[in-house]
Design a protein around this motif. Sequence first.
Motif, PDB file in Angstrom:
ATOM      1  N   GLN A   6       0.833  -1.211   0.000  1.00 40.66           N
ATOM      2  CA  GLN A   6       0.000   0.000   0.000  1.00 40.66           C
ATOM      3  C   GLN A   6       0.866   1.260   0.000  1.00 40.66           C
ATOM      4  OE1 GLN A   6      -2.484  -0.444   3.436  1.00 40.66           O
ATOM      5  NE2 GLN A   6      -3.971  -1.747   2.394  1.00 40.66           N
ATOM      6  N   ALA A  10       1.085   4.111  -2.999  1.00 43.71           N
ATOM      7  CA  ALA A  10       0.838   5.528  -2.696  1.00 43.71           C
ATOM      8  C   ALA A  10       2.001   6.394  -3.189  1.00 43.71           C
ATOM      9  CB  ALA A  10       0.621   5.702  -1.198  1.00 43.71           C
ATOM     10  N   LEU A  13       1.899   6.681  -7.011  1.00 45.87           N
ATOM     11  CA  LEU A  13       0.859   7.613  -7.461  1.00 45.87           C
ATOM     12  C   LEU A  13       1.321   9.061  -7.322  1.00 45.87           C
ATOM     13  CD1 LEU A  13      -2.394   5.965  -6.047  1.00 45.87           C
ATOM     14  CD2 LEU A  13      -1.799   6.278  -8.446  1.00 45.87           C
ATOM     15  N   LEU A  46      -2.422   5.599   1.394  1.00 48.40           N
ATOM     16  CA  LEU A  46      -2.884   5.199   0.068  1.00 48.40           C
ATOM     17  C   LEU A  46      -4.149   5.951  -0.318  1.00 48.40           C
ATOM     18  CD1 LEU A  46      -2.727   3.447  -2.440  1.00 48.40           C
ATOM     19  CD2 LEU A  46      -3.917   1.627  -1.181  1.00 48.40           C
ATOM     20  N   TRP A  47      -5.058   6.090   0.631  1.00 49.41           N
ATOM     21  CA  TRP A  47      -6.302   6.824   0.339  1.00 49.41           C
ATOM     22  C   TRP A  47      -6.003   8.287  -0.003  1.00 49.41           C
ATOM     23  CZ3 TRP A  47     -11.005   5.697  -0.947  1.00 49.41           C
ATOM     24  CH2 TRP A  47     -11.999   6.673  -0.852  1.00 49.41           C
ATOM     25  N   LEU A  50      -4.615   8.422  -3.544  1.00 50.80           N
ATOM     26  CA  LEU A  50      -5.658   8.221  -4.545  1.00 50.80           C
ATOM     27  C   LEU A  50      -6.500   9.476  -4.728  1.00 50.80           C
ATOM     28  CD1 LEU A  50      -6.826   4.590  -3.651  1.00 50.80           C
ATOM     29  CD2 LEU A  50      -5.724   5.322  -5.767  1.00 50.80           C
ATOM     30  N   GLU A  51      -6.879  10.115  -3.637  1.00 55.67           N
ATOM     31  CA  GLU A  51      -7.697  11.329  -3.720  1.00 55.67           C
ATOM     32  C   GLU A  51      -6.929  12.461  -4.405  1.00 55.67           C
ATOM     33  OE1 GLU A  51     -10.976  12.128  -2.730  1.00 55.67           O
ATOM     34  OE2 GLU A  51     -11.060   9.944  -2.895  1.00 55.67           O
ATOM     35  N   ARG A  54      -6.744  11.619  -8.146  1.00 52.08           N
ATOM     36  CA  ARG A  54      -8.046  11.798  -8.807  1.00 52.08           C
ATOM     37  C   ARG A  54      -8.391  13.274  -8.985  1.00 52.08           C
ATOM     38  NH1 ARG A  54     -13.396  12.339  -7.414  1.00 52.08           N
ATOM     39  NH2 ARG A  54     -12.850  12.524  -5.224  1.00 52.08           N
TER      40      ARG A  54
END
Length: 384
Positions: A6, A10, A13, A46-47, A50-51, A54
């Motif tokens: 994870q 991250a 990304l 990781l969240w 991702l946000e 995006r």
Amino acid sequence: MSVRFQRRVAELLCAALQFLLPPKQRDWGLAIRAELAEIAEDSQALWFALESFRGLAPRAIGLLLLQPFLSLLGVVVRVSRTRGGLGPEAVGVLCAVGAVCLGLVYMTLAGAPARYLGGNVGALVIGLVLWALVRRASAPVGRGAGALILGLSGLLLATSLLGFRVEGASRWVGFGGVFLQPSLILLPLMLVGYSRTRTPLATLGMVVAALAMALQPDRAMAAMMTLALATVAATRVDRSTLSAFAASLLAFVVTLLRPDALPATPFVDQILFSSFAVHALAGLAVVAGLGLLLVPVMMRRVCGEDGRTACFTFGATWLAGILAAALGNHPTPLVGYGGSAILGYLLSLALLPRPVRRQGAGSTSAAPDKPLPSRDLQTKLTLA
């Protein structure tokens, strides 16, 4: 998913986001990576990644897609200003290719069928061939320009009377299962041609075309005629031009009074605003593509006085097409599905003037499109 994996995803990304961002905005990427390092829990990290991806990646990818076109147009503008080498017709071809490509981006993101994308690409190829042929053939046409405009207006009138009819509107003809809108192909060509060839026959052709638009009825094309002919009349007030403008204005009023019950067609109509609901990148592609259609007007300074009138008429023609697409159920030029607008745009480009050579730029003679001072102007100017 393991904790270590994870964290690694991250970090990848964030690294990808920093790579995609324009140079002036890469500090945002550094700040995001720094904040990521402060998050101790790997799932939360990781969240957060991702946000962040995006939220910023669509804009960054959109800017990357536009950058080649903007850079190319910037180079073309600089070259034309310093050398007088490229004119509005050449720049317009680049803009047409860019607009169609941006339209493909929109249709891909919106989930359009693959055959729609292929149809637009095929229309672009055919349009480029026609552009080259018409550009080469425009000079020899000479005295027959007015008769040619009148002949084309006859085709539009025939479409009004015999064309494929939907919900009371008769605007299309079919060829082998493919439906085309002749007015969207021929009318821009005729309007740019008329701005350079205001003979009695050409004026009669404009009147017949206005009648055809009223009969179809087609508000978008009638508005296109009215705005373009108002532009011509603003540069030269005479009986012929005012007659053509009055006919187009009357046709536009008639189309407003007649019902227009055609529903919106997916990927064709009402996409200027709805594209943002699909994806921010799709909306950006549509807006940028429509903006490209008006860029050739910026090249008017490299042409003579007559050339400027043609450039303004070209701009008014396609500005009307864009506004009609924004306000009603009418095709969105080039960025939406449909080959008629692609063909019409490229054909109208073929009649734009070529740049006038400047003194000391290799030759002191004017280009063939330099305005002629004699009374033969109307018959010697060219039209395809």
